[in-house]
Design a protein around this motif. Sequence first.
Motif, PDB file in Angstrom:
ATOM      1  N   MET A 136      -7.086   0.063   4.774  1.00  0.00           N
ATOM      2  CA  MET A 136      -7.285  -1.030   5.311  1.00  0.00           C
ATOM      3  C   MET A 136      -6.387  -2.142   4.564  1.00  0.00           C
ATOM      4  O   MET A 136      -6.125  -3.400   5.247  1.00  0.00           O
ATOM      5  CB  MET A 136      -8.768  -1.451   4.788  1.00  0.00           C
ATOM      6  CG  MET A 136      -9.817  -0.675   5.658  1.00  0.00           C
ATOM      7  SD  MET A 136     -10.003  -1.363   7.410  1.00  0.00           S
ATOM      8  CE  MET A 136     -10.292  -3.026   7.100  1.00  0.00           C
ATOM      9  N   ARG A 137      -6.066  -1.866   3.472  1.00  0.00           N
ATOM     10  CA  ARG A 137      -5.356  -2.876   2.770  1.00  0.00           C
ATOM     11  C   ARG A 137      -3.921  -2.835   3.298  1.00  0.00           C
ATOM     12  O   ARG A 137      -3.045  -4.116   3.476  1.00  0.00           O
ATOM     13  CB  ARG A 137      -5.049  -2.485   1.319  1.00  0.00           C
ATOM     14  CG  ARG A 137      -4.026  -3.267   0.372  1.00  0.00           C
ATOM     15  CD  ARG A 137      -4.245  -3.183  -1.304  1.00  0.00           C
ATOM     16  NE  ARG A 137      -3.622  -4.127  -1.829  1.00  0.00           N
ATOM     17  CZ  ARG A 137      -3.979  -4.349  -3.117  1.00  0.00           C
ATOM     18  NH1 ARG A 137      -4.682  -3.911  -3.798  1.00  0.00           N
ATOM     19  NH2 ARG A 137      -3.097  -5.196  -3.507  1.00  0.00           N
ATOM     20  N   THR A 138      -3.237  -1.844   3.837  1.00  0.00           N
ATOM     21  CA  THR A 138      -2.058  -1.770   4.260  1.00  0.00           C
ATOM     22  C   THR A 138      -1.971  -2.490   5.658  1.00  0.00           C
ATOM     23  O   THR A 138      -1.305  -3.213   6.094  1.00  0.00           O
ATOM     24  CB  THR A 138      -1.572  -0.360   4.578  1.00  0.00           C
ATOM     25  OG1 THR A 138      -1.171   0.188   3.368  1.00  0.00           O
ATOM     26  CG2 THR A 138      -0.039  -0.182   5.280  1.00  0.00           C
ATOM     27  N   THR A 139      -3.108  -2.233   6.520  1.00  0.00           N
ATOM     28  CA  THR A 139      -3.322  -2.911   7.773  1.00  0.00           C
ATOM     29  C   THR A 139      -3.540  -4.446   7.466  1.00  0.00           C
ATOM     30  O   THR A 139      -2.683  -5.128   8.435  1.00  0.00           O
ATOM     31  CB  THR A 139      -4.503  -2.292   8.522  1.00  0.00           C
ATOM     32  OG1 THR A 139      -4.201  -0.831   8.586  1.00  0.00           O
ATOM     33  CG2 THR A 139      -4.946  -3.089   9.786  1.00  0.00           C
ATOM     34  N   ALA A 140      -4.338  -4.847   6.587  1.00  0.00           N
ATOM     35  CA  ALA A 140      -4.182  -6.379   6.355  1.00  0.00           C
ATOM     36  C   ALA A 140      -3.050  -6.709   5.903  1.00  0.00           C
ATOM     37  O   ALA A 140      -2.744  -8.047   6.366  1.00  0.00           O
ATOM     38  CB  ALA A 140      -5.335  -6.487   5.092  1.00  0.00           C
ATOM     39  N   GLY A 141      -2.040  -6.165   4.992  1.00  0.00           N
ATOM     40  CA  GLY A 141      -0.779  -6.531   4.620  1.00  0.00           C
ATOM     41  C   GLY A 141       0.064  -6.920   5.790  1.00  0.00           C
ATOM     42  O   GLY A 141       0.812  -7.929   6.011  1.00  0.00           O
ATOM     43  N   ILE A 142       0.015  -6.044   6.606  1.00  0.00           N
ATOM     44  CA  ILE A 142       1.017  -5.995   7.825  1.00  0.00           C
ATOM     45  C   ILE A 142       0.589  -6.882   8.610  1.00  0.00           C
ATOM     46  O   ILE A 142       1.545  -7.899   9.262  1.00  0.00           O
ATOM     47  CB  ILE A 142       0.977  -4.504   8.532  1.00  0.00           C
ATOM     48  CG1 ILE A 142       1.590  -3.423   7.877  1.00  0.00           C
ATOM     49  CG2 ILE A 142       1.700  -4.599   9.961  1.00  0.00           C
ATOM     50  CD1 ILE A 142       1.385  -2.049   8.439  1.00  0.00           C
ATOM     51  N   PHE A 143      -0.608  -7.435   9.006  1.00  0.00           N
ATOM     52  CA  PHE A 143      -1.043  -8.214   9.911  1.00  0.00           C
ATOM     53  C   PHE A 143      -0.967  -9.687   9.295  1.00  0.00           C
ATOM     54  O   PHE A 143      -0.547 -10.721   9.878  1.00  0.00           O
ATOM     55  CB  PHE A 143      -2.611  -8.023  10.684  1.00  0.00           C
ATOM     56  CG  PHE A 143      -2.593  -7.070  11.796  1.00  0.00           C
ATOM     57  CD1 PHE A 143      -2.010  -7.532  12.805  1.00  0.00           C
ATOM     58  CD2 PHE A 143      -3.074  -6.031  11.471  1.00  0.00           C
ATOM     59  CE1 PHE A 143      -2.427  -6.821  14.047  1.00  0.00           C
ATOM     60  CE2 PHE A 143      -2.916  -5.163  12.430  1.00  0.00           C
ATOM     61  CZ  PHE A 143      -2.717  -5.535  13.509  1.00  0.00           C
ATOM     62  N   THR A 144      -1.310  -9.773   7.944  1.00  0.00           N
ATOM     63  CA  THR A 144      -0.798 -11.160   7.411  1.00  0.00           C
ATOM     64  C   THR A 144       0.668 -11.438   7.232  1.00  0.00           C
ATOM     65  O   THR A 144       1.053 -12.644   7.459  1.00  0.00           O
ATOM     66  CB  THR A 144      -1.393 -10.919   5.887  1.00  0.00           C
ATOM     67  OG1 THR A 144      -2.555 -10.451   5.931  1.00  0.00           O
ATOM     68  CG2 THR A 144      -1.168 -12.223   5.029  1.00  0.00           C
TER      69      THR A 144
END
Length: 316
Positions: A136-144
């Motif tokens: 979830m953290r990686t996904t959030a980072g990529i979209f941010t």
Amino acid sequence: MGASATGAVTPPSATPPLGRVYAALAVQVLISAGTYLAAKRAMTELSPFTVVLWRFLVCGTAFVVLLAVTPGRKLPPRHAWPRVVLLGLMGGPVNQTLFFSGLSRSTAAHAALFYALTPLGVYVASLVLGRERASMRTTAGIFTALVGVVVLLLGRGLASARGTLQGDLLILAAVVAWVVYTTEGKPLASEHGPLRATAWTMTVATVLQLPLVPFVLEPAAVWASSTAAKASIVYVGLMTSVVAYLLWSYALSKVPASRVAIFSNLQPAVTALVAWLFLDEALHWELALGGALVLVGVRLTQGAPVKAAPVVVRAG
């Protein structure tokens, strides 16, 4: 040990300090930011196909010399040849021909926006191939970071910088090729080291360009071009295709592909700063906001725990 032939990541306990990896990627971002400007400058006087060919003649010669003077294996082992040829094709003729052709028909802003999709593409590909596990953290980072790039480019007038649909589609296809290069390049760099992995693939890329020599070499036109155009070819041939590619492969050999790819989202912000310094372009508040979002996204991604697939040892 590095990753296995399946692309699994070294256990965290064996991972070297990441300071060198981040420093290498920071330099890679700076070099790549200049690539947009250098490519555009060269193509004001020469055709995209001529610029691409000369770029690979320069980088291919450099890598042959590097392989010749570096102790150890000069040619890939038999089992690595299919991946080397694939990477040479994707990172060379396919990616660069599509990118330069698209850039000549579109804008640097559009190119930067499409290349901001690289981390998402690499992450999805790594999940599908089982080389990384969902985070979830990686996904959030990529979209941010992606949102930050959009904000930044809107601030630079993306809405009014209209590229042709044809140019944008060519750039998008180039991004797909770069995603393949990054995803498939990690196992090769982890197994054989960044120098050999990059030298082998870029030498193959150069060989694949040789059939075009009689048609697009245009030595008279290149010789008659300005010093700035020649310098731009040397820049994309040596700095982008040798130094930046080596730094990219070095990072791929140390950390998951998605963590490496996210750094490409820093390029639009750096390009905006370079344009401000050297082209006297104005800075906007969107640069601060978009740049901050990109940095937050990068930080989130780098701080995510590594969730690699289980190591599978290649037989033989």
